[in-house]
Scaffold this active site. Structure first.
Site, PDB file in Angstrom:
ATOM      1  N   CYS A   1       0.844  -1.194   0.000  1.00 51.29           N
ATOM      2  CA  CYS A   1       0.000   0.000   0.000  1.00 51.29           C
ATOM      3  C   CYS A   1       0.879   1.243   0.000  1.00 51.29           C
ATOM      4  CB  CYS A   1      -0.900  -0.006   1.232  1.00 51.29           C
ATOM      5  SG  CYS A   1      -1.706   1.574   1.529  1.00 51.29           S
TER       6      CYS A   1
ATOM      7  N   CYS B   1       0.473   3.360   3.426  1.00 48.25           N
ATOM      8  CA  CYS B   1       0.836   2.897   4.765  1.00 48.25           C
ATOM      9  C   CYS B   1       2.139   3.561   5.239  1.00 48.25           C
ATOM     10  CB  CYS B   1       0.995   1.371   4.768  1.00 48.25           C
ATOM     11  SG  CYS B   1      -0.576   0.475   5.012  1.00 48.25           S
TER      12      CYS B   1
ATOM     13  N   SER C   1      -8.864   3.949  -5.562  1.00 42.75           N
ATOM     14  CA  SER C   1      -7.894   2.975  -6.050  1.00 42.75           C
ATOM     15  C   SER C   1      -7.108   2.334  -4.908  1.00 42.75           C
ATOM     16  CB  SER C   1      -6.960   3.634  -7.067  1.00 42.75           C
ATOM     17  OG  SER C   1      -6.565   4.913  -6.648  1.00 42.75           O
TER      18      SER C   1
ATOM     19  N   GLN D   1      -9.055  13.354  -0.230  1.00 50.63           N
ATOM     20  CA  GLN D   1      -8.234  14.235  -1.047  1.00 50.63           C
ATOM     21  C   GLN D   1      -8.649  15.687  -0.832  1.00 50.63           C
ATOM     22  OE1 GLN D   1      -7.365  13.091  -5.136  1.00 50.63           O
ATOM     23  NE2 GLN D   1      -8.580  11.227  -4.888  1.00 50.63           N
TER      24      GLN D   1
HETATM   25  O1  LIG Z   1      -7.151  10.439  -7.435  1.00 52.55           O
HETATM   26  P1  LIG Z   1      -7.695   9.051  -7.479  1.00 52.55           P
HETATM   27  O2  LIG Z   1      -8.305   8.596  -6.188  1.00 52.55           O
HETATM   28  O3  LIG Z   1      -6.721   8.048  -8.036  1.00 52.55           O
HETATM   29  O4  LIG Z   1      -8.883   9.143  -8.560  1.00 52.55           O
HETATM   30  C1  LIG Z   1     -10.241   9.191  -8.285  1.00 52.55           C
HETATM   31  O5  LIG Z   1     -10.650  10.481  -7.831  1.00 52.55           O
HETATM   32  C2  LIG Z   1     -10.497  11.569  -8.744  1.00 52.55           C
HETATM   33  C3  LIG Z   1     -11.105  12.799  -8.137  1.00 52.55           C
HETATM   34  O6  LIG Z   1     -12.486  12.660  -7.871  1.00 52.55           O
HETATM   35  C4  LIG Z   1     -11.122  11.254 -10.110  1.00 52.55           C
HETATM   36  O7  LIG Z   1     -10.735  12.260 -11.025  1.00 52.55           O
HETATM   37  C5  LIG Z   1     -10.681   9.899 -10.645  1.00 52.55           C
HETATM   38  O8  LIG Z   1     -11.394   9.611 -11.837  1.00 52.55           O
HETATM   39  C6  LIG Z   1     -10.937   8.820  -9.581  1.00 52.55           C
HETATM   40  O9  LIG Z   1     -10.514   7.565 -10.047  1.00 52.55           O
END
Ligand SMILES: O=P(O)(O)O[C@H]1O[C@H](CO)[C@@H](O)[C@H](O)[C@H]1O
Ligand SMILES: O=P(O)(O)O[C@H]1O[C@H](CO)[C@@H](O)[C@H](O)[C@H]1O
Lengths: 346, 346
Positions: B50, B53, B160, B167
């Protein structure tokens, strides 16, 4: 211009009046997320468990006729219903109104195994002719002010049956997307006395970099403001407000360009390419809509391969639509695909 | 009002100014479509593969510290970048501008196996404190005018990596959703000199039928205009414009209500309930935003079970958001769930 294409930037959608965020460098990130099942073509032309195949009994108990050409019927589990009493509720903060409408299912072919790209041009033209017929029948009703024709293709786009089919939802009120597009086209029409989309098309035909396919009456392109990775748009060269105004010749060219575009789609990732497609056209509210230039758009979710799609989630839902490749990169990929379906050479 | 709840109707979102379509009878249709993998809880508190982590090396080569509390860093594959030259391109029909910003990842916990509902209230409060800290740091920059805090949870929502994290995308321009919500709140503020959301909350507290959880400083409810099947909103009772204005006591209550709401979510389908969640708050553009009342919304996709989600596709993309159960039905289901996580009794 070069900087825009390499760096994060925003583009303006002239049809909705909204901005989108483009992050061209983003596909460099490694993908450890969800993989979809790759879509496969059905191998049987008749499936006894399919509620859309000719002669089969549907959940409602109705039996499909032994249809041989495109066939439509009222959705057994319609989201919109007729004869809903007209009511309004409004105390300022809680505001609601009744809605009525009609939902139809349009089977594109009796053959369970077909999809638009592998149907014959004449067969697609028959589908368009049925769309026209349905549009006229629904649109002339006084309780129907907008007719949305669309197709959800592939399990990943919520399609619950692989039998080639689309839907029509027709309703009393004008949906949000249509309100935006009507306003934007109206402003331009008032200012310039010509079609916004027509003027845009002229410019794209000169620039060429987002053009995918052309024939006498139609052009397919990646719009400058595309949101979905391989989003495209099919535009009639003539300003046609609604689908019923297409001549027989135009219908044939429309069918032809749908076939070539969807073949190119299938060829990108060698799969039955999923998408939601829809036709945007003038409301049927009895008002003058000379500002409207009908068009068909495709919103396909696949981004990296037949199994990795673009997720429209957190940022996209809470803040702003966002894409990971530019419209020009997408156009290059789509355009460079063969006009022959990949399964022909297998 | 009874008719609205049984028949198709439209409801108005006072925060965005947009209508949504409600089709209460629609879940009666049989589902033959896609089934998702049910989400499972991770069994290991540390995963050497991961990239979130503690102590592990990320794709960029950076090594995570041995963090013991919530930890944030700049996204290695950011959609927004700093130091993008400010440029504009505008010929009327093709219109673009450069965009700059900063994307961060916020790890909620060093423990790979946790999620918000199974974290302690004090641990969630630490996450909120980090959101506040990041908001202050990013928001005070002259090149950042909006800070979007969000979480994508579950593979079905494009997440993912199961490690508990969210975020933050902070940027120069104001995203579309925020423009709409600013306008609507501004109008109301000008007319009534009070908070639109505050007035709405008062009314909901009287009606009670969409209220889910309350504590001293916060209320969780299903908004009247919810789009996603089990969409909810957490609203501070006090008109707080931005997250940094929350007092320590309010932070604790915020943490508490997040925990209870997400426990109830997990309990509905006995699964780690996927969603995108996000905090909407005032822009950091230096202007007076006394109209703003911050709130956190949850957009969860599941509709029928841990494996069957609502697809926002054809009609929803081309025409109008549409939902299959009423806000009141959803509120009843969520409210009636236990405040104890279902895994506690396994
Ligand atoms: O940044 P990550 O988690 O890899 O990506 C995810 O969140 C983002 C923000 O909502 C999106 O643009 C991506 O399509 C999604 O897979
Ligand atoms: O009517 P269907 O194909 O069963 O359902 C599909 O299309 C509808 C219209 O876009 C959506 O509301 C549903 O979520 C989707 O699963």
């Amino acid at each position: 211009m070069q900087d825009f294409n390499d760096n994060p930037h925003r583009r303006f959608n002239i049809l909705t009046g909204e901005w989108i965020l483009v992050s061209p460098h983003r596909t460099k990130r490694p993908w450890q997320g969800k993989n979809e099942e790759p879509a496969k073509f059905s191998q049987v032309s008749y499936d006894e468990n399919c509620y859309l195949c000719p002669g089969n009994t549907r959940a409602s108990g109705d039996v499909n006729p032994e249809y041989t050409a495109p066939f439509s019927f009222t959705n057994d589990f319609a989201a919109l219903l007729q004869d809903v009493p007209e009511e309004q509720f409004d105390d300022g903060l809680l505001k609601a109104e009744s809605e009525s409408g009609i939902c139809k299912v349009v089977c594109f072919s009796p053959n369970h195994a077909l999809t638009l790209p592998i149907m014959k041009v004449e067969e697609i033209a028959q589908v368009i002719a049925l769309w026209q017929e349905e549009f006229i029948g629904l649109g002339k009703r006084s309780d129907i002010n907008y007719v949305q024709i669309f197709e959800n293709k592939g399990a990943v786009m919520g399609c619950s049956n692989p039998h080639p089919h689309g839907q029509i939802w027709a309703q009393r009120s004008i949906p949000e997307e249509i309100i935006k597009k009507t306003q934007q086209q109206e402003h331009y029409w008032k200012d310039h006395k010509k079609s916004l989309l027509g003027a845009y098309l002229e410019q794209e035909l000169e620039l060429k970099e987002r053009i995918l396919v052309e024939n006498e009456h139609f052009v397919a392109l990646v719009p400058y403001w595309a949101i979905w990775p391989y989003e495209t748009m099919i535009i009639p060269r003539r300003k046609v407000e609604t689908i019923d105004q297409l001549t027989d010749e135009e219908v044939r060219d429309f069918a032809d360009i749908i076939k070539i575009l969807t073949i190119k789609y299938d060829n990108i990732f060698k799969t039955s390419f999923p998408y939601s497609a829809g036709i945007h056209q003038a409301p049927t509210d009895g008002l003058n809509h000379e500002e409207w230039h009908m068009h068909m758009s495709f919103y396909p979710p696949l981004l990296r391969s037949s199994t990795v799609k673009k997720f429209m989630v957190g940022y996209e839902l809470f803040a702003n639509p966002q894409r990971d490749i530019t419209a020009e990169q997408a156009a290059l990929t789509i355009r460079s695909q063969s006009n022959e379906h990949y399964t022909n050479s297998i």
